[in-house]
Design a protein around this motif. Structure first.
Motif, PDB file in Angstrom:
ATOM      1  N   LEU A 224      23.340  42.219  54.236  1.00 14.47           N
ATOM      2  CA  LEU A 224      22.352  41.483  53.440  1.00 14.47           C
ATOM      3  C   LEU A 224      20.982  41.496  54.117  1.00 14.47           C
ATOM      4  CD1 LEU A 224      24.437  38.373  52.277  1.00 14.47           C
ATOM      5  CD2 LEU A 224      23.827  40.416  50.958  1.00 14.47           C
ATOM      6  N   ALA A 225      20.960  41.398  55.439  1.00 16.18           N
ATOM      7  CA  ALA A 225      19.679  41.411  56.162  1.00 16.18           C
ATOM      8  C   ALA A 225      18.941  42.728  55.930  1.00 16.18           C
ATOM      9  CB  ALA A 225      19.906  41.180  57.649  1.00 16.18           C
ATOM     10  N   ARG A 226      19.685  43.837  55.952  1.00 19.33           N
ATOM     11  CA  ARG A 226      19.056  45.147  55.703  1.00 19.33           C
ATOM     12  C   ARG A 226      18.697  45.320  54.235  1.00 19.33           C
ATOM     13  NH1 ARG A 226      23.166  46.341  59.387  1.00 19.33           N
ATOM     14  NH2 ARG A 226      24.589  46.882  57.681  1.00 19.33           N
ATOM     15  N   LEU A 227      19.583  44.843  53.347  1.00 15.62           N
ATOM     16  CA  LEU A 227      19.341  44.986  51.909  1.00 15.62           C
ATOM     17  C   LEU A 227      18.124  44.195  51.463  1.00 15.62           C
ATOM     18  CD1 LEU A 227      20.427  46.068  49.141  1.00 15.62           C
ATOM     19  CD2 LEU A 227      21.715  43.913  48.976  1.00 15.62           C
ATOM     20  N   TRP A 228      17.998  42.975  51.943  1.00 17.50           N
ATOM     21  CA  TRP A 228      16.901  42.101  51.537  1.00 17.50           C
ATOM     22  C   TRP A 228      15.711  42.170  52.490  1.00 17.50           C
ATOM     23  CZ3 TRP A 228      20.677  37.399  50.742  1.00 17.50           C
ATOM     24  CH2 TRP A 228      21.441  37.626  49.593  1.00 17.50           C
ATOM     25  N   LYS A 229      15.810  43.054  53.502  1.00 16.99           N
ATOM     26  CA  LYS A 229      14.741  43.185  54.501  1.00 16.99           C
ATOM     27  C   LYS A 229      14.440  41.849  55.162  1.00 16.99           C
ATOM     28  CE  LYS A 229      12.651  47.062  52.016  1.00 16.99           C
ATOM     29  NZ  LYS A 229      13.413  48.059  52.790  1.00 16.99           N
ATOM     30  N   GLN A 230      15.519  41.175  55.575  1.00 16.45           N
ATOM     31  CA  GLN A 230      15.394  39.866  56.216  1.00 16.45           C
ATOM     32  C   GLN A 230      15.877  39.895  57.667  1.00 16.45           C
ATOM     33  OE1 GLN A 230      17.501  37.088  53.685  1.00 16.45           O
ATOM     34  NE2 GLN A 230      15.781  36.897  52.274  1.00 16.45           N
ATOM     35  N   GLU A 231      15.779  41.055  58.293  1.00 11.62           N
ATOM     36  CA  GLU A 231      16.157  41.155  59.701  1.00 11.62           C
ATOM     37  C   GLU A 231      15.189  40.320  60.542  1.00 11.62           C
ATOM     38  OE1 GLU A 231      17.975  45.517  60.259  1.00 11.62           O
ATOM     39  OE2 GLU A 231      16.023  45.493  59.271  1.00 11.62           O
ATOM     40  N   SER A 232      15.729  39.569  61.482  1.00 13.07           N
ATOM     41  CA  SER A 232      14.893  38.651  62.272  1.00 13.07           C
ATOM     42  C   SER A 232      15.355  38.629  63.723  1.00 13.07           C
ATOM     43  CB  SER A 232      14.983  37.229  61.689  1.00 13.07           C
ATOM     44  OG  SER A 232      16.306  36.731  61.808  1.00 13.07           O
ATOM     45  N   LYS A 233      14.502  38.098  64.581  1.00 12.70           N
ATOM     46  CA  LYS A 233      14.847  37.978  65.998  1.00 12.70           C
ATOM     47  C   LYS A 233      15.989  36.987  66.198  1.00 12.70           C
ATOM     48  CE  LYS A 233      10.283  39.172  67.854  1.00 12.70           C
ATOM     49  NZ  LYS A 233       9.148  38.685  68.674  1.00 12.70           N
ATOM     50  N   LEU A 234      15.997  35.920  65.380  1.00 11.66           N
ATOM     51  CA  LEU A 234      17.079  34.936  65.478  1.00 11.66           C
ATOM     52  C   LEU A 234      18.424  35.590  65.179  1.00 11.66           C
ATOM     53  CD1 LEU A 234      18.027  31.997  65.815  1.00 11.66           C
ATOM     54  CD2 LEU A 234      17.657  31.706  63.350  1.00 11.66           C
TER      55      LEU A 234
ATOM     56  N   MET B 176      10.923  30.888  63.757  1.00 14.79           N
ATOM     57  CA  MET B 176      12.354  31.086  63.594  1.00 14.79           C
ATOM     58  C   MET B 176      12.684  31.090  62.111  1.00 14.79           C
ATOM     59  SD  MET B 176      15.508  29.017  65.381  1.00 14.79           S
ATOM     60  CE  MET B 176      15.243  27.501  64.442  1.00 14.79           C
ATOM     61  N   THR B 177      13.279  32.188  61.620  1.00  9.36           N
ATOM     62  CA  THR B 177      13.561  32.350  60.204  1.00  9.36           C
ATOM     63  C   THR B 177      15.005  31.970  59.895  1.00  9.36           C
ATOM     64  OG1 THR B 177      11.997  34.182  60.118  1.00  9.36           O
ATOM     65  CG2 THR B 177      13.503  33.947  58.271  1.00  9.36           C
ATOM     66  N   LEU B 178      15.178  31.034  58.955  1.00  4.73           N
ATOM     67  CA  LEU B 178      16.514  30.612  58.551  1.00  4.73           C
ATOM     68  C   LEU B 178      16.751  31.092  57.123  1.00  4.73           C
ATOM     69  CD1 LEU B 178      18.851  29.054  59.837  1.00  4.73           C
ATOM     70  CD2 LEU B 178      18.071  27.024  58.618  1.00  4.73           C
ATOM     71  N   ASN B 179      17.362  32.264  57.003  1.00  7.47           N
ATOM     72  CA  ASN B 179      17.677  32.824  55.699  1.00  7.47           C
ATOM     73  C   ASN B 179      19.194  32.937  55.554  1.00  7.47           C
ATOM     74  OD1 ASN B 179      18.327  35.146  57.265  1.00  7.47           O
ATOM     75  ND2 ASN B 179      16.191  35.802  57.162  1.00  7.47           N
ATOM     76  N   ILE B 180      19.656  33.485  54.424  1.00  6.49           N
ATOM     77  CA  ILE B 180      21.095  33.560  54.163  1.00  6.49           C
ATOM     78  C   ILE B 180      21.841  34.381  55.220  1.00  6.49           C
ATOM     79  CG2 ILE B 180      22.841  34.435  52.546  1.00  6.49           C
ATOM     80  CD1 ILE B 180      21.081  33.487  50.267  1.00  6.49           C
ATOM     81  N   PRO B 181      21.344  35.572  55.610  1.00  5.53           N
ATOM     82  CA  PRO B 181      22.041  36.306  56.675  1.00  5.53           C
ATOM     83  C   PRO B 181      22.154  35.514  57.972  1.00  5.53           C
ATOM     84  CG  PRO B 181      20.535  37.766  55.533  1.00  5.53           C
ATOM     85  CD  PRO B 181      20.258  36.386  55.027  1.00  5.53           C
ATOM     86  N   ASN B 182      21.086  34.797  58.342  1.00  9.04           N
ATOM     87  CA  ASN B 182      21.135  34.000  59.568  1.00  9.04           C
ATOM     88  C   ASN B 182      22.081  32.807  59.433  1.00  9.04           C
ATOM     89  OD1 ASN B 182      19.371  35.677  60.870  1.00  9.04           O
ATOM     90  ND2 ASN B 182      17.572  34.390  60.551  1.00  9.04           N
ATOM     91  N   ILE B 183      22.123  32.214  58.244  1.00  8.66           N
ATOM     92  CA  ILE B 183      23.043  31.099  58.003  1.00  8.66           C
ATOM     93  C   ILE B 183      24.493  31.568  58.140  1.00  8.66           C
ATOM     94  CG2 ILE B 183      23.921  29.504  56.238  1.00  8.66           C
ATOM     95  CD1 ILE B 183      21.031  29.259  55.223  1.00  8.66           C
ATOM     96  N   LEU B 184      24.793  32.766  57.623  1.00  9.33           N
ATOM     97  CA  LEU B 184      26.145  33.325  57.759  1.00  9.33           C
ATOM     98  C   LEU B 184      26.498  33.545  59.226  1.00  9.33           C
ATOM     99  CD1 LEU B 184      26.184  35.945  54.835  1.00  9.33           C
ATOM    100  CD2 LEU B 184      27.420  33.767  54.947  1.00  9.33           C
ATOM    101  N   THR B 185      25.532  34.014  60.002  1.00  6.84           N
ATOM    102  CA  THR B 185      25.756  34.230  61.428  1.00  6.84           C
ATOM    103  C   THR B 185      26.014  32.905  62.138  1.00  6.84           C
ATOM    104  OG1 THR B 185      24.272  36.151  61.384  1.00  6.84           O
ATOM    105  CG2 THR B 185      24.802  35.225  63.538  1.00  6.84           C
ATOM    106  N   ILE B 186      25.247  31.869  61.789  1.00 11.46           N
ATOM    107  CA  ILE B 186      25.428  30.545  62.392  1.00 11.46           C
ATOM    108  C   ILE B 186      26.802  29.972  62.029  1.00 11.46           C
ATOM    109  CG2 ILE B 186      24.605  28.156  62.363  1.00 11.46           C
ATOM    110  CD1 ILE B 186      21.757  29.325  61.992  1.00 11.46           C
TER     111      ILE B 186
END
Length: 221
Positions: free
Chosen positions: A53-63, A1-11
Motif C-alpha cells: 500500500l505504501a508503494r501503491l499510494w506513494k506513502q513511503e515514509s521514514k517512520l 512524522m507521517t501517520l497513514n494507513i501503511p504506518n498504522i498497519l506496521t504499528i
C-alpha cells in the motif's frame, strides 16, 4: 512524522508481537495456540500489505522504514521464544530458533553501529524469502502445538493399544484422533523443516550483510 494507513498497519503488527505471548497467559491451550496462530498470521499478512500500500499510494515514509524491520524482528523473536517454551525446548526447534534470534540481534546491532551508512545494506530478495520462511514455519509450529494438545488431552485416558488402533483405522475413533494425529505430525515436521530453511537463509543473509559492512568496520575507513 507521517501517520497513514501503511504506518498504522506496521504499528498494529508491532503491537501484536507481545500479544502472541499474552495469549498463553490469559487462555488455556489449545485456545491459546489458535488465538496466537490467528494473531501471528494476521500480523504477518500486514507485513506484505503495508509495503504494498505504501508503494501503491506513494506513502513511503521514514517512520515506516524505521518501524517495519523492527516489527518483523520483534514478532519473529517473541513467537520463537513462545514456541521453544511450549515445545519443551525441542532441539530440532531450539537450534534454528537460536540461529535466527542471534542473526536478527547481530544485524540490528550492526545497522545501529553503522548509522547513516547502514543504508548501503539494502534488503535483498533472499532476505525477503528468509522473512517469509520464518513466518510460515512459525505459523505451522503454532498449529502443531494446537493439534498436539488436542491429541494429548483426548487420548490421555486411553491405552496405547486403543490409540494405535484409532489412528491406524483398526479400531473405533469417536474422538477423531486420526486427523488430529495427522495434523500434529504434518504441521510439526513441516514447521521444523521450513524453520531450518529459514535458519539457513537467515545465516546466509546475515553473513552477506556482515561481508558488505566490512569496509566500514576497518579502523582506517
Amino acid at each position: 512524522m507521517t501517520l497513514n494507513i501503511p504506518n498504522i498497519l506496521t504499528i498494529l503488527r508491532l503491537a501484536a508481537a507481545p500479544g502472541v505471548a499474552i495469549m498463553f497467559l490469559y487462555f488455556n491451550r489449545p485456545w491459546a495456540d489458535w488465538f496466537a496462530l490467528v494473531l501471528f498470521v494476521g500480523a504477518a499478512l500486514t507485513d506484505f500489505l503495508d509495503g504494498y500500500l505504501a508503494r501503491l499510494w506513494k506513502q513511503e515514509s521514514k517512520l515506516g522504514a524505521m518501524l517495519d524491520p523492527i516489527a518483523d524482528k520483534v514478532m519473529v523473536i517473541i513467537a520463537l521464544v513462545v514456541i521453544t517454551g511450549f515445545s519443551g525446548m525441542n532441539p530440532y526447534i531450539l537450534l534454528p530458533a537460536t540461529l535466527i534470534i542471534f542473526r536478527e540481534v547481530f544485524v540490528s546491532g550492526l545497522r545501529e553501529f553503522l548509522g547513516d551508512t547502514a543504508g548501503t545494506l539494502k534488503v535483498t530478495k533472499l532476505a525477503k524469502w528468509k522473512t517469509t520462511a520464518q513466518m510460515v514455519g512459525i505459523a505451522l509450529l503454532f498449529a502443531a502445538g494446537a493439534f498436539e494438545h488436542y491429541f494429548g488431552m483426548q487420548s490421555l485416558a486411553m491405552t496405547s493399544e486403543m490409540v494405535t488402533d484409532a489412528i491406524s483405522g483398526n479400531g473405533p475413533d469417536e474422538l477423531g484422533l486420526w486427523w488430529k494425529y495427522k495434523g500434529m505430525v504434518f504441521s510439526s515436521w513441516a514447521g521444523i523443516i521450513v524453520l531450518w530453511i529459514a535458519a539457513a537463509l537467515t545465516v546466509i543473509t546475515g553473513w552477506d550483510y556482515f561481508n558488505k559492512s566490512m569496509p566500514y568496520l576497518r579502523d582506517d575507513a
